[in-house]
Write a protein that holds these residues in place. Structure first.
Motif, mmCIF file in Angstrom:
data_model
loop_
_atom_site.group_PDB
_atom_site.id
_atom_site.type_symbol
_atom_site.label_atom_id
_atom_site.label_comp_id
_atom_site.label_asym_id
_atom_site.label_seq_id
_atom_site.Cartn_x
_atom_site.Cartn_y
_atom_site.Cartn_z
ATOM 1 N N GLY A 61 1.917 4.869 7.548
ATOM 2 C CA GLY A 61 2.242 3.472 7.262
ATOM 3 C C GLY A 61 2.786 3.300 5.864
ATOM 4 O O GLY A 61 3.065 2.192 5.440
ATOM 5 N N ASN A 62 2.927 4.399 5.184
ATOM 6 C CA ASN A 62 3.310 4.449 3.776
ATOM 7 C C ASN A 62 4.323 3.377 3.366
ATOM 8 O O ASN A 62 5.428 3.349 3.860
ATOM 9 N N GLU A 63 3.924 2.530 2.477
ATOM 10 C CA GLU A 63 4.781 1.497 1.905
ATOM 11 C C GLU A 63 5.194 0.430 2.925
ATOM 12 O O GLU A 63 6.168 -0.290 2.738
ATOM 13 N N CYS A 104 2.549 -1.603 4.503
ATOM 14 C CA CYS A 104 1.526 -2.642 4.578
ATOM 15 C C CYS A 104 1.501 -3.467 3.295
ATOM 16 O O CYS A 104 1.665 -2.938 2.204
ATOM 17 N N MET A 158 -8.421 1.061 5.022
ATOM 18 C CA MET A 158 -8.283 1.788 3.744
ATOM 19 C C MET A 158 -7.532 0.944 2.720
ATOM 20 O O MET A 158 -7.905 0.891 1.548
ATOM 21 N N CYS A 201 0.852 -1.189 0.000
ATOM 22 C CA CYS A 201 0.000 0.000 0.000
ATOM 23 C C CYS A 201 0.885 1.235 0.000
ATOM 24 O O CYS A 201 1.768 1.377 0.835
ATOM 25 N N HIS A 248 -1.008 6.032 11.747
ATOM 26 C CA HIS A 248 -0.108 4.900 11.609
ATOM 27 C C HIS A 248 1.361 5.303 11.695
ATOM 28 O O HIS A 248 1.756 6.325 11.181
ATOM 29 N N CYS A 299 0.162 7.869 4.145
ATOM 30 C CA CYS A 299 -0.072 7.909 5.590
ATOM 31 C C CYS A 299 1.226 7.504 6.267
ATOM 32 O O CYS A 299 2.212 7.216 5.613
ATOM 33 N N CYS A 314 -0.194 4.537 0.190
ATOM 34 C CA CYS A 314 -0.901 5.752 0.585
ATOM 35 C C CYS A 314 0.083 6.675 1.279
ATOM 36 O O CYS A 314 1.099 6.233 1.789
ATOM 37 N N PRO A 367 -2.578 -4.558 6.504
ATOM 38 C CA PRO A 367 -3.088 -3.229 6.139
ATOM 39 C C PRO A 367 -4.247 -2.793 7.031
ATOM 40 O O PRO A 367 -4.815 -3.606 7.760
ATOM 41 N N CYS A 368 -4.585 -1.534 6.923
ATOM 42 C CA CYS A 368 -5.759 -1.026 7.636
ATOM 43 C C CYS A 368 -6.968 -1.128 6.713
ATOM 44 O O CYS A 368 -6.878 -1.590 5.571
ATOM 45 N N ALA A 379 -0.275 -0.196 9.383
ATOM 46 C CA ALA A 379 -1.589 -0.013 9.980
ATOM 47 C C ALA A 379 -1.534 0.165 11.499
ATOM 48 O O ALA A 379 -0.872 1.057 11.997
HETATM 49 S S1 SF4 Z 1 -1.956 2.024 7.155
HETATM 50 FE FE1 SF4 Z 1 -3.628 1.701 5.697
HETATM 51 S S2 SF4 Z 1 -3.577 3.444 4.278
HETATM 52 FE FE2 SF4 Z 1 -1.626 3.406 5.389
HETATM 53 S S3 SF4 Z 1 -0.225 2.244 4.070
HETATM 54 FE FE3 SF4 Z 1 -1.150 0.771 5.502
HETATM 55 S S4 SF4 Z 1 -2.966 -0.016 4.449
HETATM 56 FE FE4 SF4 Z 1 -2.317 1.826 3.371
#
Ligand code: SF4
Length: 819
Positions: free
Chosen positions: A25-27, A29, A77, A19, A211, A23, A21, A74-75, A215
């Motif tokens: 957690g970027n890269e 998850c 999203m 993922c 995050h 956020c 995104c 992942p979360c 996540a």
């Molecule tokens: S925490 Fe959620 S939105 Fe952020 S990278 Fe992980 S899965 Fe994606």
């Protein structure tokens, strides 16, 4: 006859991807996507460790936990993301504003890529010729545009991001660590916390929502720590989910006053001899430390910054402050983390500086289990490079950074006042966070807006998410002669564009080597282009190259792997392979063999923690190996001689004693002081402006949005997430507001309409709107999407490093129509 679930999945293939995104957690998850007929039909969480195990710690040893041999789950999203790439608002073709329509009407017609790119390049050339090199601007910091402009010889960019620039600046000022070289100073690994902390203080952070690493894994590690008997304290103006589910103690605090509490804790440490004298003697510059001691003890100004003094300011009882100071000073190490949110308001630099001083007094810099002195992390220096793009060395044109990125609209709008003599150049430059040579001001003539995405096309909708007024941004856009944007999905910023370029989603539709950061769950993964890109969408890198070609820039300079358009996919993959190879070589030097490229792209990955002896902590070079800090004194400098030197103010870029640029220090640092000090912050809860706008607005992240991304997502709306303003029951009653009433939140920056969530979970005097509302204006300018950005901005005095994600507002019942 409809197909059963088994039939639907017959022939589907599992593909691992990451993922991407924007956020925390970027890269980090990892998703296991099921693909059939070139479509993602289902998604499961990572299962590369502990397959089919619900609670992984039930089968994991201590070493497994420390080495992060666990799923990168992942979360919600991430799990819902695949539906978004098929959303009806997906941008599939280049578009131009429909002839005869106004900006903002949102009417577009399809055009060819050639027409779109030719128009963009010709508008850029025209502006340069007619208005000079400083007429094309990209508002947000954008390294790729910066490089393109430097090759082209024209254009200006903004500086700074919205996340934790106050900490970045202070890491440089206090410790000589460049703010963007995170590996120099980052601590904050969840495994370190679990293994070594005695107790845990989450200050201004809810890891069950925001995050750090994959996540909610950080929150899970806090939970594990608590199950092992470690005390968890949450300090937050709202009774957050973390306060409710993870904490032994919740300490509500008036937002914007945290530094008064740090100072009071420092006072207790001094008075009760709980500070680490040995650490301070060894690592802290003594003259500055003495100034700090004098300030905290009130030796010079006669004002003791003791817990009673702080209680009046931060509303935390003096005895609670005292107890917390004793706890972190005696039950060592305490995992003390003052998170980004604390400093995302005016005077954030002081909050960050005061916290770093407190951590130094505790001797916690670089101590396993003690949490970071600045920002977050960790961020190991594993070299995978900058995606191979735009990396071609020095250029004659140094792109000027003329404004704090989120104040780009002020930089455009206030120019008229400068030209008419209403505003002095000096005042203007301080207000917009000017960073370059002041002599450029006379030639600054913004006409073309190069939004261009930055590297995360699907994560940017600046009008809705900037830490500044969306209305001012719209006003500034209307003054532009030409605007282009690039995105994967329609958003509020696009409405004002002349050309919109359709971006591929870089998580689902592009190949890419990814390296996660934050939280200590570091890994290197691969996005394999899970599904073919739809319509005529293109990779963001390709777009920059095509614009560059039309501007006459040598393509090899922009992307050294480029051979021909037909070979684009192959060239890109070669670049990715080389990026990965750098990591392979890095590990080989350490005697570690990692998966070869062929296996890596099939889903094998590098778990960075697997190859380290211990969890990451920052400052190892200085604290453990005895190397000097990269400050002038070679020690931690709580007092900045640089900021104290008025001769340096206002002249342009600032360079430290060793000639390194201060990335986040504007030419004029406003009323920032050389020592972290306390005052009632501008637009804070004790500001004069509260007479008019008495409620302090917080803009925390929600569980269901990355900024405004997923606003339209059918799975993440309505009964799942309701965008409402949280207001304390007493404040609501005083205004005759009941739960779910439609209300207007307003200040001099704008007005939004949304339902109220009346709750006792907010401190009285504070309200909260989650970030992620998408600006949806009616004719009168009321925002019915209720983006917090509509209410942000308007503070001009303090140093511009910290993003201002808070404001002052008033609320009243709304009786009008709801759009
Ligand atoms: S925490 Fe959620 S939105 Fe952020 S990278 Fe992980 S899965 Fe994606």
């Amino acid at each position: 006859m409809s197909l059963g679930i088994r039939d639907k999945h017959q022939g589907a293939k599992a593909v691992y991807t990451t993922c991407r995104c924007n956020c925390g957690g970027n890269e980090s998850c990892v998703l296991k996507a099921w693909v059939k007929d070139d479509k993602v039909i289902a998604v499961e969480p990572d299962d590369r460790y502990n397959r089919n195990v619900g609670r992984e710690d039930s089968v994991m040893s201590e070493q497994d936990l420390i080495k992060n041999r666990l799923q990168r789950r992942p979360c919600v999203m991430g799990m819902a993301f695949h539906k978004y790439i098929y959303h009806p608002d997906r941008i599939l073709y280049p578009l131009k504003r429909a002839p005869g329509t106004e900006r903002g009407e949102g009417k577009f017609v399809r055009i060819s890529w050639d027409e779109a790119l030719d128009t963009i390049a010709s508008e850029m050339n025209r502006a340069r010729k007619e208005y000079g090199p400083y007429s094309i601007l990209t508002p947000y910091i954008n390294e790729t545009a910066d490089f393109l402009f430097s090759c082209w010889g024209a254009g200006v960019v903004g500086w700074g991001q919205c996340s934790y620039d106050a900490q970045r600046l202070m890491a440089h000022v206090v410790a000589g660590a460049k703010g963007f070289v995170m590996s120099e100073y980052y601590s904050g690994s969840a495994a370190d916390m679990l293994a070594n902390a005695k107790n845990i203080v989450l200050w201004g952070w809810d890891p069950t929502v925001a995050h750090q690493g994959p996540a909610h894994q950080f929150a899970w590690f806090v939970k594990l720590a608590r199950e092992r008997g470690k005390k968890v304290i949450v300090i937050d103006p709202r009774f957050s989910c973390a306060a409710r589910t993870l904490a032994d103690q919740w300490i509500p605090i008036k937002p914007g006053t945290d530094h008064s509490m740090y100072m009071a804790m420092a006072h207790v440490l001094f008075q009760e001899h709980l500070w680490d004298k040995e650490f301070v003697a060894k690592f802290v510059e003594p003259i500055g430390f003495e100034k700090w001691r004098s300030y905290v003890l009130g030796i010079e100004d006669g004002v003791k910054k003791d817990p009673e003094w702080a209680e009046v300011r931060c509303a935390v009882p003096a005895e609670t402050i005292r107890e917390l100071a004793r706890l972190v000073g005696t039950e060592r190490p305490s995992w003390l983390w003052s998170h980004w949110s604390v400093a995302r308001k005016s005077d954030g630099e002081h909050m960050s500086g005061a916290f770093a001083a407190l951590q130094a007094m505790l001797g916690y810099w670089g101590t396993p289990g003690a949490g970071p002195a600045f920002g977050t992390g960790p961020w190991r220096p594993i070299p995978i490079g900058s995606r191979g793009l735009m990396s071609g060395g020095e250029h004659e044109y140094k792109v000027p950074q003329l404004y704090r990125s989120h104040d780009w609209a002020e930089a455009v709008l206030l120019l008229d006042k400068v030209r008419s003599g209403e505003l002095s150049g000096k005042e203007y430059m301080r207000t917009v966070g000017w960073k370059a040579d002041p002599s450029i001001l006379k030639d600054f003539n913004p006409k073309v807006l190069f939004w261009g995405g930055h590297a995360k096309p699907h994560a940017t909708d600046h009008v809705s998410i900037n830490c500044s007024s969306s209305n001012r941004q719209v006003e500034a856009m209307k003054k532009m002669e030409f605007i282009f944007t690039m995105h994967s999905i329609h958003n509020s910023t696009n409405l004002y564009a002349d050309i919109i370029l359709p971006a591929r989603d870089w998580m689902w539709e592009e190949k890419g080597v990814t390296k996660s950061q934050y939280g200590g769950f570091e890994s290197i993964n691969y996005c394999p282009e899970v599904v073919p890109p739809p319509g005529e969408t293109k990779a963001w890198a390709w777009v920059y190259i095509k614009i560059g070609q039309r501007l006459g820039i040598d393509t090899k300079k922009l992307f050294s792997y480029y051979s021909t358009d037909e070979n684009w996919e192959k060239d890109w993959e070669r670049c990715q392979k080389d990026m990965y190879q750098r990591a392979v070589v890095y590990y080989l030097k350490q005697g570690v063999t990692v998966p070869p490229w062929e296996e890596f792209i099939q889903g094998k990955f590098i778990n960075c923690d697997e190859h380290e002896e211990k969890p990451h902590t920052g400052w190892d070079a200085q604290i453990k190996e005895g190397k000097p800090f990269r400050t002038e004194s070679k020690k931690i400098e709580i007092y900045s001689n640089y900021i104290a030197d008025e001769n340096k103010r206002g002249k342009g870029e600032h360079y430290d004693w060793s000639g390194r640029l201060y990335d986040n220090l504007p030419a004029d640092w406003g009323d920032m002081t050389p020592l972290p000090t306390y005052r009632a912050i501008p637009r804070g809860m004790d500001d004069e402006l509260t007479r008019k706008y008495p409620l302090f607005l917080l803009t925390s992240h929600s569980r269901y949005r990355v900024h405004s991304l997923f606003w339209e997502h059918a799975w993440l709306r309505d009964h799942v997430y309701q965008h409402r303003v949280w207001i304390n029951a007493a404040d609501a009653k005083a205004r005759g507001i009941k739960n779910n009433d439609m209300i207007m939140v307003f200040n001099e920056q704008g007005k939004v309409v949304m339902p109220a969530y009346v709750t006792r979970r907010m401190m009285p005097g504070t309200v909260l709107m989650h970030s992620g509302g998408k600006v949806i204006h009616d004719q009168s300018g009321i925002d019915f999407g209720a983006s917090p950005s509509t209410l942000l901005g308007g503070e001009t005095k303090s140093c511009k490093a910290s993003a201002r994600a808070t404001s002052l507002v008033e609320i009243e019942r709304y009786e009008g129509d709801v759009k």
